[in-house]
Design an enzyme around this catalytic site. Structure first.
Site, PDB file in Angstrom:
ATOM      1  N   ARG A  75       0.831  -1.203   0.000  1.00  0.00           N
ATOM      2  CA  ARG A  75       0.000   0.000   0.000  1.00  0.00           C
ATOM      3  C   ARG A  75       0.860   1.245   0.000  1.00  0.00           C
ATOM      4  O   ARG A  75       1.888   1.288   0.673  1.00  0.00           O
ATOM      5  CB  ARG A  75      -0.861   0.001   1.265  1.00  0.00           C
ATOM      6  N   SER A  94      -8.502   0.080  -0.191  1.00  0.00           N
ATOM      7  CA  SER A  94      -9.342  -0.299   0.944  1.00  0.00           C
ATOM      8  C   SER A  94     -10.052   0.924   1.524  1.00  0.00           C
ATOM      9  O   SER A  94     -10.777   1.616   0.826  1.00  0.00           O
ATOM     10  CB  SER A  94      -8.496  -1.026   1.985  1.00  0.00           C
ATOM     11  N   HIS A  95      -9.818   1.230   2.813  1.00  0.00           N
ATOM     12  CA  HIS A  95     -10.509   2.360   3.453  1.00  0.00           C
ATOM     13  C   HIS A  95      -9.585   3.567   3.603  1.00  0.00           C
ATOM     14  O   HIS A  95      -9.893   4.498   4.333  1.00  0.00           O
ATOM     15  CB  HIS A  95     -11.030   1.938   4.828  1.00  0.00           C
ATOM     16  N   LYS A 116      -4.004  -6.445  -2.720  1.00  0.00           N
ATOM     17  CA  LYS A 116      -4.273  -7.580  -1.830  1.00  0.00           C
ATOM     18  C   LYS A 116      -4.123  -8.841  -2.672  1.00  0.00           C
ATOM     19  O   LYS A 116      -4.641  -8.908  -3.787  1.00  0.00           O
ATOM     20  CB  LYS A 116      -5.687  -7.491  -1.244  1.00  0.00           C
ATOM     21  N   ASP A 159     -17.096  -0.881   3.318  1.00  0.00           N
ATOM     22  CA  ASP A 159     -15.911  -0.054   3.131  1.00  0.00           C
ATOM     23  C   ASP A 159     -15.643   0.086   1.631  1.00  0.00           C
ATOM     24  O   ASP A 159     -16.406  -0.415   0.801  1.00  0.00           O
ATOM     25  CB  ASP A 159     -14.715  -0.626   3.908  1.00  0.00           C
ATOM     26  N   ASP A 215     -13.692  -1.233  -0.548  1.00  0.00           N
ATOM     27  CA  ASP A 215     -13.522  -2.374  -1.458  1.00  0.00           C
ATOM     28  C   ASP A 215     -14.432  -3.549  -1.099  1.00  0.00           C
ATOM     29  O   ASP A 215     -14.270  -4.644  -1.633  1.00  0.00           O
ATOM     30  CB  ASP A 215     -12.055  -2.803  -1.542  1.00  0.00           C
ATOM     31  N   ASP A 242     -14.920  -5.513   1.547  1.00  0.00           N
ATOM     32  CA  ASP A 242     -14.608  -6.707   2.348  1.00  0.00           C
ATOM     33  C   ASP A 242     -14.887  -6.499   3.837  1.00  0.00           C
ATOM     34  O   ASP A 242     -14.725  -7.413   4.636  1.00  0.00           O
ATOM     35  CB  ASP A 242     -13.169  -7.204   2.110  1.00  0.00           C
ATOM     36  N   ARG A 243     -15.334  -5.277   4.219  1.00  0.00           N
ATOM     37  CA  ARG A 243     -15.674  -5.040   5.625  1.00  0.00           C
ATOM     38  C   ARG A 243     -17.092  -4.504   5.736  1.00  0.00           C
ATOM     39  O   ARG A 243     -17.497  -3.641   4.960  1.00  0.00           O
ATOM     40  CB  ARG A 243     -14.695  -4.046   6.264  1.00  0.00           C
ATOM     41  N   HIS A 291     -14.268  -7.236   9.279  1.00  0.00           N
ATOM     42  CA  HIS A 291     -14.001  -8.385   8.403  1.00  0.00           C
ATOM     43  C   HIS A 291     -14.742  -9.578   9.012  1.00  0.00           C
ATOM     44  O   HIS A 291     -14.540  -9.901  10.182  1.00  0.00           O
ATOM     45  CB  HIS A 291     -12.501  -8.727   8.386  1.00  0.00           C
TER      46      HIS A 291
END
Length: 467
Positions: free
Chosen positions: A16, A105-106, A115, A244, A246, A248-249, A331
């Site tokens: 990242r 992501s966030h 990822k 979020d 992407d 995944d959360r 998650h």
């Protein structure tokens, strides 16, 4: 040819950085070239690639694909979508050996990252360090891989809908739900999913926009749930779900606008799952409430406290055969009738089916939970060289006392007042603290213990910093 990465981008769980400063096309090309070479050495050859809605994602994706094909790997491009859609592309197709999602992501809009999944397991920690080493040494294979484009959005949505099979349709049809995609990558899948689900669905911000014009897409920060809360109140909905950037959360609120935190969601999922799978191991991270672990036990499950981090949790699930795990950060991992990866869209569907099977509204399930008083996750800056050392010092000091210490990930101390936690972040130069009690006085005593340990290590709890 060789390539050296900026010292800050190779993280514990992913790669990242800041576009134009620490991360760019050359990095993406080198990641593809090195990942592809490592995969080919292990007998793999085909990689699925997806990307989120950030403005920089298409540029990184183009360079990543160039690197992968130059290593001799074939690439399946699935285009714009949520991270779990990329995980699905990798898990559901036997011919695919690895997967890479380009996502920030966030993080703020100027960040982006990668990822990765390698032959069905998360690619993290020492894998990422090895990728950095090999890239700097130019240890690459050569070839000319093929590229194919595959649209799997409908197939992915279809697969998630299997979760409602055999569930009382009347119970589901009566549900009224708000959903907030936050202009993140889950928007298009959410639109298709909501159109196929029973019940009444009200959607916010499903247009993908990497500038996130409405609010930042991090559902663990309460202020980001304001629009969802307003929607639920205005339309008197049963509950609301947020994602979020992407997908995944998951974040959730009940019909009264109360936040249902990650460990509280896990309590609902576990209660539902353990009706049919007595004795199953349910994993949660060290930041989760004691109430969750007690609840899993009361429902006939085996609670297991594990290290924070989606890659670490996924690895532990494989090792223990756990059908369900979750983190405070939202998650949630279902290996029960699903693939074991973190998928917030699927978790949203499972919240519907759990409530239907348990015969209670989400608001009722939230009300039934014991009311604990806890701090949010407090994060404060420390020097990188001190963060792990300080935790070791705390461990050493407590080992000479009769304190009840769990050292799975940092230091979690149980006392008559409740518990407190100090751990070092794997991704930033911060220490994380959290405490929980059933009284304000108890919480104050726990916080005093945290501050005392920090003082003895020459540190103090400063202003909390963001993720």
């Amino acid at each position: 040819m060789t390539h050296a990465f900026h010292s800050t981008v190779l993280r514990e769980y992913d790669i990242r950085g800041i576009i134009g400063e620490t991360l760019g096309a050359d990095d993406a090309r080198a990641i593809g070239r090195t990942f592809g070479s490592m995969l080919r050495e292990k007998g793999g050859n085909k990689v699925a690639v997806g990307y989120d809605g950030r403005r920089s994602s298409p540029m990184l994706e183009h360079a990543l694909v160039e690197g992968l094909t130059a290593s001799g790997c074939d690439v399946v491009r699935i285009g714009l979508g949520a991270t779990p859609m990329l995980y699905y592309a990798e898990a559901s197709d036997q011919s695919v050996d690895g997967g890479i999602q380009i996502t920030g992501s966030h993080n703020p809009p100027n960040y982006n990252g990668f990822k990765m999944v390698f032959q069905g397991r998360p690619f993290f920690g020492s894998d990422i360090q090895e990728l950095g080493r090999r890239s700097a040494a130019g240890e690459w294979s050569d070839g000319a891989g093929d590229v194919e484009e595959r649209d799997i959005l409908d197939e992915y949505v279809e697969r998630m809908l299997q979760a409602i099979a055999g569930v009382d349709t009347a119970a589901l049809a009566g549900m009224r739900i708000g959903w907030d995609a936050g202009n993140g990558a889950a928007g298009p899948a959410l639109e298709k999913l909501a159109a196929r689900l029973p019940g009444e669905h009200h959607l916010l911000y499903t247009d993908v926009d990497g500038a996130f014009p409405n609010h930042h897409p991090d559902p663990t920060v309460e202020e980001n749930l304001a629009d969802l809360r307003a929607l639920v109140a205005e339309k008197s909905l049963d509950f609301g779900i947020a994602f979020d950037g992407d997908g995944d959360r998951i974040g959730a609120i009940d019909g009264e606008g109360r936040v249902i935190w990650g460990d509280q969601l896990l309590m609902i999922y576990a209660e539902d799952l353990l009706r049919t799978r007595k004795g199953a191991t349910i994993i949660a991270d060290v930041k989760a409430s004691r109430v969750l672990y007690d609840h899993v036990e009361a429902c006939g499950g085996e609670p297991l406290m594990w290290k924070t981090g989606h890659s670490l949790i996924k690895s532990k699930m494989k090792e223990t055969g756990s059908p369900l795990a979750g983190e405070m950060s939202g998650h949630v991992f279902f290996a029960d009738d699903y693939y074991g990866f973190d998928d917030a869209l699927y978790a949203g569907v499972r919240l519907m089916t759990s409530a239907a099977r348990l015969g209670k509204s989400v608001t009722q399930l939230r009300s039934d939970m014991p009311q604990m008083i806890n701090t949010p996750e407090m994060r404060f800056q420390v020097d990188e060289s001190r963060k792990f050392a300080a935790i070791e010092e705390v461990k050493d000091r407590l080992s000479n006392t009769d304190a009840d210490v769990n050292g799975t990930d940092g230091v979690r101390v149980n006392t008559a007042d409740g518990w407190w936690l100090l751990r070092a972040s794997n991704t930033q130069d911060v220490l994380v603290a959290r405490a929980e009690s059933d009284s304000e006085d108890g919480l104050a005593r726990l916080m005093a213990q945290i501050d005392e340990q920090l003082r003895l290590s020459g540190l103090e709890r400063g202003e909390s910093v963001g993720h």
